[in-house]
Write a protein that holds these residues in place. Sequence first.
Motif, PDB file in Angstrom:
ATOM      1  N   HIS A 284       0.868  -1.177   0.000  1.00 46.20           N
ATOM      2  CA  HIS A 284       0.000   0.000   0.000  1.00 46.20           C
ATOM      3  C   HIS A 284       0.905   1.228   0.000  1.00 46.20           C
ATOM      4  CE1 HIS A 284      -3.003   2.965   1.156  1.00 46.20           C
ATOM      5  NE2 HIS A 284      -3.941   2.064   0.880  1.00 46.20           N
ATOM      6  N   ASP A 314      -5.619  -0.634  -8.150  1.00 49.76           N
ATOM      7  CA  ASP A 314      -6.915   0.027  -8.026  1.00 49.76           C
ATOM      8  C   ASP A 314      -7.473   0.428  -9.384  1.00 49.76           C
ATOM      9  OD1 ASP A 314      -6.332  -0.137  -5.315  1.00 49.76           O
ATOM     10  OD2 ASP A 314      -5.598   1.925  -5.203  1.00 49.76           O
ATOM     11  N   SER A 328      -1.205  -0.272  -4.151  1.00 49.99           N
ATOM     12  CA  SER A 328      -2.597   0.170  -4.046  1.00 49.99           C
ATOM     13  C   SER A 328      -2.651   1.434  -3.209  1.00 49.99           C
ATOM     14  CB  SER A 328      -3.452  -0.907  -3.373  1.00 49.99           C
ATOM     15  OG  SER A 328      -4.740  -0.405  -3.049  1.00 49.99           O
ATOM     16  N   VAL A 343      -2.510  -5.091   2.897  1.00 46.73           N
ATOM     17  CA  VAL A 343      -2.284  -5.998   1.765  1.00 46.73           C
ATOM     18  C   VAL A 343      -2.317  -7.474   2.176  1.00 46.73           C
ATOM     19  CG1 VAL A 343      -1.008  -4.283   0.444  1.00 46.73           C
ATOM     20  CG2 VAL A 343       0.230  -5.790   2.013  1.00 46.73           C
ATOM     21  N   SER A 349      -7.621  -4.861   5.848  1.00 43.00           N
ATOM     22  CA  SER A 349      -7.691  -4.867   4.393  1.00 43.00           C
ATOM     23  C   SER A 349      -8.987  -4.226   3.914  1.00 43.00           C
ATOM     24  CB  SER A 349      -7.592  -6.308   3.873  1.00 43.00           C
ATOM     25  OG  SER A 349      -7.238  -6.318   2.505  1.00 43.00           O
ATOM     26  N   TYR A 359      -8.893  -6.931  -2.447  1.00 43.96           N
ATOM     27  CA  TYR A 359      -7.674  -7.496  -3.022  1.00 43.96           C
ATOM     28  C   TYR A 359      -7.768  -8.985  -3.363  1.00 43.96           C
ATOM     29  CZ  TYR A 359      -5.572  -3.152  -1.255  1.00 43.96           C
ATOM     30  OH  TYR A 359      -5.265  -1.831  -0.985  1.00 43.96           O
ATOM     31  N   VAL A 362      -6.020  -9.722  -6.491  1.00 41.75           N
ATOM     32  CA  VAL A 362      -4.581  -9.485  -6.360  1.00 41.75           C
ATOM     33  C   VAL A 362      -3.908 -10.701  -5.712  1.00 41.75           C
ATOM     34  CG1 VAL A 362      -2.805  -7.959  -5.446  1.00 41.75           C
ATOM     35  CG2 VAL A 362      -5.033  -7.019  -6.110  1.00 41.75           C
TER      36      VAL A 362
END
Length: 392
Positions: A284, A314, A328, A343, A349, A359, A362
């Motif tokens: 982040h 994002d 992000s 993350v 989160s 996420y 991700v």
Amino acid sequence: MKINDSSGSTRATCAGSSDPAAVWYLAAVGNDVQTGAEWTTRSLGDVQMASTFRSGAVVLVVTLAATAALAQRGQPQRFEFSFRASELDPRVQAHPEVGFVLEKNGKPDDLERASVDTRVRPRGRLVVWLMAHNQGLSEGLNALGLHYVQPHYARHWFSILKPTDRMARGQVRLEAATGEDVSDQIDIPKPDGMQERVFQMVRRLAQENPQGRWDQFLDPDRTGIDWEKVIISGASHGSTTAARFAKQVKVARVVMLCGPRDQEQDWQALPSATPPERYFGFSHVLDTGWSGDHYCRSWELLGLNEFGPIVDVDTSRPPYGNSRRLVSAADVGGDVKKAHGAVTPGGSSPKDASGRLLYEPVWKYLYTHPVDRVGDPTPKDPDCQQDHPLGS
């Protein structure tokens, strides 16, 4: 997560506000096991599971008797295990000088966790998680067809030992991971190294849970782990040790959440037993490790700029240009501590309006994207600070 036992059943309620990581697990299972986007109701022999994603809530009801019946018949299910390292291996010792103990305040402090979901098509990869056990992460990884273990190893030395030179922290990490005598700052014998702890755990799992096919992660003579089937992973301090270990031992993949740190160390530039395209990082942008140029420096020293630019998750979708460097800026209320943990699956989160973790795609990318698919090389960032004072 709230567990209420009533009338012979276990009821687990996982709401996005209290345990959003569990939502990721059922969402992943719903996508991987079923062909539809979500589960409605699924019957597994004597077990029936129902889930709903309205308002981010998931309800799972499993009768205890049915769970026992499934286990007895070897039916596909999710298995969880907890061991004490000192019970798996009598050679295990405490090292209180670096906060590495077997008991704390009269309670066991050497618990190790493992899990696998045999309902999901296996990927033949074992994730070794180098931080405290993360229930949501383990469930989500299992839903992706990955095995999970979390060993108890020396990881509390970070605030105790100060670096003596620009390779010192890396040597401490390597000794904590391998049990090999490579550092003069710490003394961790092989039975207490992460590498041996994982082997002892997997060997026991292969005996006690043949349905989980743990034996596939043992080497041919069954005296160690086949590390080329391992995804070594961690967050922050754990991600840094994961990267240092992968420099020494060839692994299938390295997933580094909010890391690696060691901004004043140079081991990141050492030759790597693990090919550089197998390293994946995610941060982040409010994390002080990112804003302080710790992670961008480590990523470049690891050579990750050769496999694509830094990608903002994002504003993009998988496969993120096949990059190994993801960031992000999702809303964390401006809280840098929350940003550091954002993350990793859990309460920090960020979630969408329905309570689903943002996420999810991700994490799936980080842990399953084919390592041979890479992005185009990009120049190093001239604004990423490379020189950090020792001990900073």
